[in-house]
Design a protein around this motif. Sequence first.
Motif, PDB file in Angstrom:
ATOM      1  N   GLN A 265      39.416  41.690  43.507  1.00 51.79           N
ATOM      2  CA  GLN A 265      39.647  43.070  43.594  1.00 51.79           C
ATOM      3  C   GLN A 265      40.255  43.233  44.890  1.00 51.79           C
ATOM      4  OE1 GLN A 265      40.002  45.309  41.526  1.00 51.79           O
ATOM      5  NE2 GLN A 265      38.666  45.006  39.946  1.00 51.79           N
ATOM      6  N   ARG A 266      39.530  42.823  45.878  1.00 54.19           N
ATOM      7  CA  ARG A 266      39.841  43.223  47.653  1.00 54.19           C
ATOM      8  C   ARG A 266      41.291  42.509  47.759  1.00 54.19           C
ATOM      9  NH1 ARG A 266      36.622  44.791  51.780  1.00 54.19           N
ATOM     10  NH2 ARG A 266      37.631  44.616  53.955  1.00 54.19           N
ATOM     11  N   HIS A 267      41.367  41.269  47.498  1.00 53.77           N
ATOM     12  CA  HIS A 267      42.848  40.859  47.772  1.00 53.77           C
ATOM     13  C   HIS A 267      43.908  41.261  47.154  1.00 53.77           C
ATOM     14  CE1 HIS A 267      45.527  37.444  48.946  1.00 53.77           C
ATOM     15  NE2 HIS A 267      45.933  37.541  47.679  1.00 53.77           N
ATOM     16  N   TYR A 268      43.923  41.564  45.668  1.00 52.40           N
ATOM     17  CA  TYR A 268      44.978  41.849  44.894  1.00 52.40           C
ATOM     18  C   TYR A 268      45.091  43.482  45.265  1.00 52.40           C
ATOM     19  CZ  TYR A 268      45.789  37.248  43.597  1.00 52.40           C
ATOM     20  OH  TYR A 268      46.020  35.712  43.622  1.00 52.40           O
ATOM     21  N   PHE A 269      44.259  44.228  45.229  1.00 52.82           N
ATOM     22  CA  PHE A 269      44.394  45.620  45.070  1.00 52.82           C
ATOM     23  C   PHE A 269      44.101  46.641  46.387  1.00 52.82           C
ATOM     24  CE2 PHE A 269      43.095  44.492  40.883  1.00 52.82           C
ATOM     25  CZ  PHE A 269      44.589  44.589  40.312  1.00 52.82           C
TER      26      PHE A 269
ATOM     27  N   GLU B  35      50.041  33.852  40.435  1.00 51.31           N
ATOM     28  CA  GLU B  35      50.120  34.366  39.086  1.00 51.31           C
ATOM     29  C   GLU B  35      49.577  33.071  38.027  1.00 51.31           C
ATOM     30  OE1 GLU B  35      53.512  35.116  35.317  1.00 51.31           O
ATOM     31  OE2 GLU B  35      54.395  34.598  37.432  1.00 51.31           O
ATOM     32  N   GLU B  36      49.646  31.947  38.537  1.00 55.08           N
ATOM     33  CA  GLU B  36      49.026  30.689  37.806  1.00 55.08           C
ATOM     34  C   GLU B  36      47.353  30.808  37.958  1.00 55.08           C
ATOM     35  OE1 GLU B  36      48.264  26.102  38.716  1.00 55.08           O
ATOM     36  OE2 GLU B  36      50.248  26.757  39.096  1.00 55.08           O
ATOM     37  N   LEU B  37      47.122  31.327  39.175  1.00 56.56           N
ATOM     38  CA  LEU B  37      45.388  31.497  39.399  1.00 56.56           C
ATOM     39  C   LEU B  37      44.808  32.566  38.599  1.00 56.56           C
ATOM     40  CD1 LEU B  37      45.610  30.512  43.042  1.00 56.56           C
ATOM     41  CD2 LEU B  37      44.396  29.146  41.200  1.00 56.56           C
ATOM     42  N   LEU B  38      45.739  33.759  38.570  1.00 53.86           N
ATOM     43  CA  LEU B  38      45.218  34.913  37.788  1.00 53.86           C
ATOM     44  C   LEU B  38      45.251  34.840  36.256  1.00 53.86           C
ATOM     45  CD1 LEU B  38      47.234  37.642  39.837  1.00 53.86           C
ATOM     46  CD2 LEU B  38      44.774  37.423  39.809  1.00 53.86           C
ATOM     47  N   LYS B  39      46.033  33.806  35.723  1.00 52.71           N
ATOM     48  CA  LYS B  39      46.300  33.694  34.349  1.00 52.71           C
ATOM     49  C   LYS B  39      44.943  32.546  33.904  1.00 52.71           C
ATOM     50  CE  LYS B  39      50.872  34.859  33.377  1.00 52.71           C
ATOM     51  NZ  LYS B  39      52.274  34.411  33.030  1.00 52.71           N
TER      52      LYS B  39
ATOM     53  N   CYS C 215      39.609  32.838  36.310  1.00 48.66           N
ATOM     54  CA  CYS C 215      39.660  34.000  37.092  1.00 48.66           C
ATOM     55  C   CYS C 215      38.612  35.069  36.610  1.00 48.66           C
ATOM     56  CB  CYS C 215      41.200  34.557  36.812  1.00 48.66           C
ATOM     57  SG  CYS C 215      41.603  36.273  37.602  1.00 48.66           S
ATOM     58  N   PRO C 216      37.952  35.612  37.711  1.00 48.89           N
ATOM     59  CA  PRO C 216      36.970  36.567  37.514  1.00 48.89           C
ATOM     60  C   PRO C 216      37.452  37.832  37.038  1.00 48.89           C
ATOM     61  CG  PRO C 216      37.099  36.340  39.932  1.00 48.89           C
ATOM     62  CD  PRO C 216      37.884  35.463  39.065  1.00 48.89           C
ATOM     63  N   LEU C 217      38.719  38.307  37.232  1.00 51.59           N
ATOM     64  CA  LEU C 217      39.226  39.707  36.889  1.00 51.59           C
ATOM     65  C   LEU C 217      39.632  39.310  35.258  1.00 51.59           C
ATOM     66  CD1 LEU C 217      41.849  40.330  39.550  1.00 51.59           C
ATOM     67  CD2 LEU C 217      39.501  41.128  39.377  1.00 51.59           C
ATOM     68  N   LYS C 218      39.110  40.402  34.602  1.00 50.64           N
ATOM     69  CA  LYS C 218      39.414  40.314  33.075  1.00 50.64           C
ATOM     70  C   LYS C 218      40.015  41.766  32.643  1.00 50.64           C
ATOM     71  CE  LYS C 218      37.310  36.547  33.014  1.00 50.64           C
ATOM     72  NZ  LYS C 218      37.923  34.931  32.729  1.00 50.64           N
ATOM     73  N   GLY C 219      40.650  41.590  31.339  1.00 49.38           N
ATOM     74  CA  GLY C 219      41.257  42.756  30.868  1.00 49.38           C
ATOM     75  C   GLY C 219      42.265  43.537  31.707  1.00 49.38           C
ATOM     76  N   LEU C 220      42.184  44.852  31.666  1.00 48.58           N
ATOM     77  CA  LEU C 220      43.112  45.615  32.462  1.00 48.58           C
ATOM     78  C   LEU C 220      43.234  45.138  34.016  1.00 48.58           C
ATOM     79  CD1 LEU C 220      45.326  48.111  32.240  1.00 48.58           C
ATOM     80  CD2 LEU C 220      43.275  49.754  32.953  1.00 48.58           C
ATOM     81  N   ASP C 221      42.338  44.763  34.706  1.00 41.34           N
ATOM     82  CA  ASP C 221      42.444  44.538  36.270  1.00 41.34           C
ATOM     83  C   ASP C 221      43.368  43.158  36.386  1.00 41.34           C
ATOM     84  OD1 ASP C 221      40.963  46.665  37.073  1.00 41.34           O
ATOM     85  OD2 ASP C 221      39.012  45.576  37.104  1.00 41.34           O
ATOM     86  N   GLN C 222      42.894  42.293  35.398  1.00 48.78           N
ATOM     87  CA  GLN C 222      43.783  41.260  35.270  1.00 48.78           C
ATOM     88  C   GLN C 222      45.149  41.373  35.101  1.00 48.78           C
ATOM     89  OE1 GLN C 222      42.658  38.047  32.312  1.00 48.78           O
ATOM     90  NE2 GLN C 222      43.227  36.360  33.579  1.00 48.78           N
ATOM     91  N   GLU C 223      45.317  41.977  34.096  1.00 51.83           N
ATOM     92  CA  GLU C 223      47.043  42.352  33.676  1.00 51.83           C
ATOM     93  C   GLU C 223      47.485  43.152  34.983  1.00 51.83           C
ATOM     94  OE1 GLU C 223      50.470  42.394  31.869  1.00 51.83           O
ATOM     95  OE2 GLU C 223      48.639  41.103  31.311  1.00 51.83           O
ATOM     96  N   LYS C 224      46.774  44.087  35.517  1.00 53.70           N
ATOM     97  CA  LYS C 224      47.520  44.920  36.696  1.00 53.70           C
ATOM     98  C   LYS C 224      48.036  43.905  37.853  1.00 53.70           C
ATOM     99  CE  LYS C 224      45.708  49.324  36.063  1.00 53.70           C
ATOM    100  NZ  LYS C 224      44.873  50.510  36.539  1.00 53.70           N
ATOM    101  N   ALA C 225      47.004  42.871  38.066  1.00 52.59           N
ATOM    102  CA  ALA C 225      47.365  41.863  39.124  1.00 52.59           C
ATOM    103  C   ALA C 225      48.434  41.239  38.922  1.00 52.59           C
ATOM    104  CB  ALA C 225      45.802  41.185  39.358  1.00 52.59           C
TER     105      ALA C 225
END
Length: 296
Positions: A147-151, A233-237, A241-251
């Motif tokens: 969250q900190r890195h991407y937002f 992008e590869e790591l986020l997909k 990846c600990p981000l899920k749902g809307l947070d993952q999609e936004k990143a």
Amino acid sequence: MELKKNKETELVSVLMTVYNREKYIAEAIESIINSTYKNWELIIVDDQSKDNSVAIAKSYQAKDDRIKVYVNEINLGDYPNRNQAASYAKGKYLKYVDADDMIYPHGLEQLVYYIEQFPEAGYGLCSLPQDKLQQFPFQLSAKDAYQRHYFQQPLFHKAPLSSIIKREAFETIGGFSGKQHLGDFEMWHMLSNKYNVVLMPQGIVWYREHDDQQMNDNRTDPFVPFKYILLAEELLKSDKCPLKGLDQEKAIQKVRKQQSNAILSAMKHHSISKAIEMKTKNGMSFYTILKNKFKK
């Protein structure tokens, strides 16, 4: 939080990878020798240098039995050599100090002191701007680090010099993958998939800038920084990846927009052929690229 007193009980393996660094290596080694924290081993691994780097390193080895010098039989390259250095380590913690960089005298002492406050953390990153809400050190969970890195503000961009890593965590994820330029960026993602990270202040290490650094490619070839956002992008997909749902999609959408901007910038400031090469790599149409640029 009750702070633990640092008793220098933990061995720190300082890892110094070398390739043609005769101009700087003595200062790098001496910065370790001058540490206020004394429980360290310095592992120097030369990657087939053509200059006097090995001779300089061995002159220090002869005077201090905490220093060990190894010479690779073949040239391994940057990140494979970082793994090679780690393979010799015996300490609880790994601390990379490249042969053209330095650490301040109190640096090792601070790094160990800070990370020892958080036994569950797998690694720490220093040289960070002051946090607006709390004092360093503090730790972030895997999700909070992403969250900190991407937002909020960059975190995973730090070089190995700005890290301290538990050897057990490093070995668990298998070390660096070997991707050129991208190894540390990928490493912090992989570690943060499994472990908390401790954030630490500036004034611990010193990074030298000179013309022989591989990172100069970031400033001369637009495809090099572009590779970072492709990997993001590869790591986020990834399922890890600990981000899920809307947070993952936004990143993901954020890095796709960054990719679009990078392609358009290459077209404007470099060449059409370079922009097409980048577009081909990420698979977006020019319509999508333009659409992303103006998407809020």
